[in-house]
Design a protein around this motif. Structure first.
Motif, PDB file in Angstrom:
ATOM      1  N   MET A   1      43.238  53.991  33.440  1.00 27.22           N
ATOM      2  CA  MET A   1      42.493  53.345  34.547  1.00 27.22           C
ATOM      3  C   MET A   1      41.758  52.099  34.038  1.00 27.22           C
TER       4      MET A   1
ATOM      5  N   ASN B   1      43.789  46.376  22.147  1.00 28.55           N
ATOM      6  CA  ASN B   1      44.787  45.627  22.911  1.00 28.55           C
ATOM      7  C   ASN B   1      44.801  44.185  22.420  1.00 28.55           C
TER       8      ASN B   1
ATOM      9  N   MET C   1      40.722  45.430  29.355  1.00 26.14           N
ATOM     10  CA  MET C   1      40.461  44.404  30.372  1.00 26.14           C
ATOM     11  C   MET C   1      39.691  43.302  29.659  1.00 26.14           C
TER      12      MET C   1
ATOM     13  N   LEU D   1      35.840  49.774  34.958  1.00 28.24           N
ATOM     14  CA  LEU D   1      35.035  48.547  35.117  1.00 28.24           C
ATOM     15  C   LEU D   1      33.761  48.871  35.886  1.00 28.24           C
TER      16      LEU D   1
ATOM     17  N   TYR E   1      31.813  43.976  43.677  1.00 27.51           N
ATOM     18  CA  TYR E   1      33.014  44.826  43.607  1.00 27.51           C
ATOM     19  C   TYR E   1      32.863  46.013  44.559  1.00 27.51           C
TER      20      TYR E   1
ATOM     21  N   GLY F   1      45.261  46.597  38.698  1.00 29.80           N
ATOM     22  CA  GLY F   1      44.449  45.391  38.587  1.00 29.80           C
ATOM     23  C   GLY F   1      45.048  44.408  37.600  1.00 29.80           C
ATOM     24  N   GLY F   2      44.581  43.170  37.637  1.00 31.23           N
ATOM     25  CA  GLY F   2      45.103  42.131  36.755  1.00 31.23           C
ATOM     26  C   GLY F   2      46.495  41.714  37.220  1.00 31.23           C
TER      27      GLY F   2
HETATM   28  C1  LIG Z   1      39.153  42.863  35.460  1.00 31.24           C
HETATM   29  C2  LIG Z   1      40.470  43.254  34.870  1.00 31.24           C
HETATM   30  C3  LIG Z   1      40.897  42.615  33.706  1.00 31.24           C
HETATM   31  C4  LIG Z   1      42.102  42.970  33.111  1.00 31.24           C
HETATM   32  N1  LIG Z   1      42.450  42.368  31.936  1.00 31.24           N
HETATM   33  C5  LIG Z   1      43.567  42.779  31.287  1.00 31.24           C
HETATM   34  C6  LIG Z   1      43.887  42.248  30.006  1.00 31.24           C
HETATM   35  O1  LIG Z   1      43.179  41.407  29.451  1.00 31.24           O
HETATM   36  N2  LIG Z   1      45.012  42.689  29.386  1.00 31.24           N
HETATM   37  C7  LIG Z   1      45.817  43.644  29.962  1.00 31.24           C
HETATM   38  O2  LIG Z   1      46.825  44.028  29.353  1.00 31.24           O
HETATM   39  N3  LIG Z   1      45.535  44.159  31.181  1.00 31.24           N
HETATM   40  C8  LIG Z   1      44.425  43.762  31.839  1.00 31.24           C
HETATM   41  N4  LIG Z   1      44.102  44.330  33.052  1.00 31.24           N
HETATM   42  C9  LIG Z   1      44.937  45.428  33.586  1.00 31.24           C
HETATM   43  C10 LIG Z   1      44.333  46.781  33.154  1.00 31.24           C
HETATM   44  O3  LIG Z   1      44.373  46.939  31.757  1.00 31.24           O
HETATM   45  C11 LIG Z   1      45.060  47.981  33.776  1.00 31.24           C
HETATM   46  O4  LIG Z   1      46.419  47.996  33.380  1.00 31.24           O
HETATM   47  C12 LIG Z   1      44.953  48.022  35.283  1.00 31.24           C
HETATM   48  O5  LIG Z   1      43.626  47.711  35.657  1.00 31.24           O
HETATM   49  C13 LIG Z   1      45.330  49.401  35.798  1.00 31.24           C
HETATM   50  O6  LIG Z   1      45.205  49.476  37.188  1.00 31.24           O
HETATM   51  P1  LIG Z   1      43.878  50.035  37.949  1.00 31.24           P
HETATM   52  O7  LIG Z   1      42.922  48.912  37.935  1.00 31.24           O
HETATM   53  O8  LIG Z   1      44.382  50.382  39.292  1.00 31.24           O
HETATM   54  O9  LIG Z   1      43.364  51.220  37.179  1.00 31.24           O
HETATM   55  C14 LIG Z   1      42.914  43.977  33.700  1.00 31.24           C
HETATM   56  C15 LIG Z   1      42.491  44.612  34.868  1.00 31.24           C
HETATM   57  C16 LIG Z   1      41.284  44.275  35.459  1.00 31.24           C
HETATM   58  C17 LIG Z   1      40.837  45.008  36.701  1.00 31.24           C
END
Ligand SMILES: Cc1cc2nc3c(=O)[nH]c(=O)nc-3n(C[C@H](O)[C@H](O)[C@H](O)COP(=O)(O)O)c2cc1C
Length: 367
Positions: free
Chosen positions: A197, A74, A25, A202, A217, A149-150
């Motif tokens: 996750m 990543n 993230m 986070l 959050y 997320g994201g």
């Molecule tokens: C605050 C935040 C920032 C994220 N930033 C990235 C990122 O920079 N690169 C990426 O591939 N995924 C990013 N994601 C996605 C996460 O890596 C992940 O795939 C996702 O959060 C999984 O779902 P979950 O939040 O339900 O566990 C981000 C997710 C969140 C919540």
């Protein structure tokens, strides 16, 4: 341990104790979190996609100082300095066991990682994307369902996960909506080799997000979480804040102004040229074909997320989250979290194995 049901291909290949991945993230998967999750027995990914090569080097070395466990990095192949980051990863192949990325790397780059013994574990949000990645030679895929997320798709994990399991022959990791041991047991029942996750990690003690933002959050319920396309044109899930409401309502001029302002700030911070910013933006999103405004907004998204998750400023920043954020109510340490997930998954799996032989105990909900 003989017969340990949570020892899977994931734990074997990634070298972690439990089949739990802490995903990348931007601004959140920083050394403290990667160290915390990896030392707790999960597998942490350093979020280098928003780092310059010197920052990535400094932070990767910080992770190495904090843990002797394997971890992942990543990045995306369109970010400025991507080649230097690839070299950095390869230099650290003794401890960097895996890389994750969205779109980008070609078969040649994947081949370089494979030759170095580094596993390629991309995150995919669609069956076609999973198949493409497998054709390119990746080792496993992390399937992110629409709950995630994201940036996120619209197909929920319960539908996308079995679709991808049916479509590819490599091990599949489940993500999007996971927070507890029931989820881990369920993912394994589908046939996944583990879970990944983001949001749940986070909201841990080791996550560098300021306490004030973590508190915001925690306040969000599932109906206080929205999907917006107004940030960079691609659906993203966010906590609904006053800023998000304003962004959702803003018209064309407002969006341009915000894209320009955020680009200026990003330019100042990274020293990138306008051309570099736009190139990075185009590469960041699907196929690079998008209008300039969207490209600029996309390049500047990290700035908006950074305001919230680094500065704790939710007036000026946006809070990316998965839907699961709406059911998380506390901030454990990574060790507490991982231990709890493992205990609960063991209990669920044992209960399922005992089905029909003895009455099923009620599960205790823990988020
Ligand atoms: C605050 C935040 C920032 C994220 N930033 C990235 C990122 O920079 N690169 C990426 O591939 N995924 C990013 N994601 C996605 C996460 O890596 C992940 O795939 C996702 O959060 C999984 O779902 P979950 O939040 O339900 O566990 C981000 C997710 C969140 C919540």
């Amino acid at each position: 341990m003989m017969g340990e049901p949570l020892h899977t291909i994931l734990t074997e290949r990634l070298g972690c104790r439990w089949p739990i991945i802490q995903t990348a993230m931007g601004w959140v998967a920083e050394p403290s979190l990667v160290i915390g999750s990896s030392n707790a027995g999960a597998f942490g990914f350093l979020g280098a996609a928003v780092m310059t090569p010197p920052e990535a080097r400094e932070k990767l070395l910080a992770v190495r100082r904090g843990t002797d466990k394997p971890f992942g990095v990543n990045f995306h192949s369109f970010q400025p300095g991507a080649d230097a980051i690839v070299d950095l990863i390869l230099e650290n192949k003794d401890q960097v066991r895996a890389v994750s990325f969205g779109r980008g790397p070609n078969a040649k780059m994947i081949g370089r990682f494979k030759d170095a013994g580094i596993l390629c574990v991309p995150t995919v949000g669609a069956v076609k994307h999973a198949q493409k990645m497998v054709e390119l030679g990746v080792d496993m895929v992390n399937v992110q369902g629409g709950e995630g997320g994201g940036h996120t798709g619209s197909v929920p994990t319960t539908v996308l996960l079995p679709q991808v399991l049916d479509a590819v022959k490599v091990p599949v990791i489940a993500s999007g909506g996971f927070a507890d041991g029931r989820g881990l047991a369920a993912a394994m029942a589908y046939g996944a080799v583990g879970i990944a996750m983001g949001t749940r990690f986070l909201l841990t003690k080791e996550s560098p997000v300021p306490d004030s933002a973590k508190a915001e959050y925690l306040k969000a319920s599932t109906d206080g979480i929205v999907v917006t396309t107004k940030l960079d044109g691609i659906p993203q899930r966010m906590v609904r804040t006053k800023l998000m409401d304003r962004i959702e309502k803003s018209g064309e001029i407002g969006l341009w102004l915000r894209a320009f302002e955020a680009s200026l700030a990003m330019k100042k911070q990274t020293g990138a040229s306008w051309l570099g910013l736009i190139k990075a933006a185009r590469g960041m999103t699907a196929h690079g074909a998008m209008p300039l405004k969207q490209a600029m907004m996309s390049a500047t998204m990290p700035m908006l997320i950074q305001k919230a998750v680094v500065d704790g400023d939710i007036e000026q920043g946006v809070m990316a989250t998965g839907v699961v954020g709406g059911r998380i109510g506390e901030i454990p340490s990574c060790q507490e979290l991982v231990d709890r997930i493992v205990a609960e998954a063991h209990e669920r799996l044992a209960s399922l194995a005992a089905l029909g032989r003895e009455p099923l105990p009620a599960s205790a909900p823990v988020a």
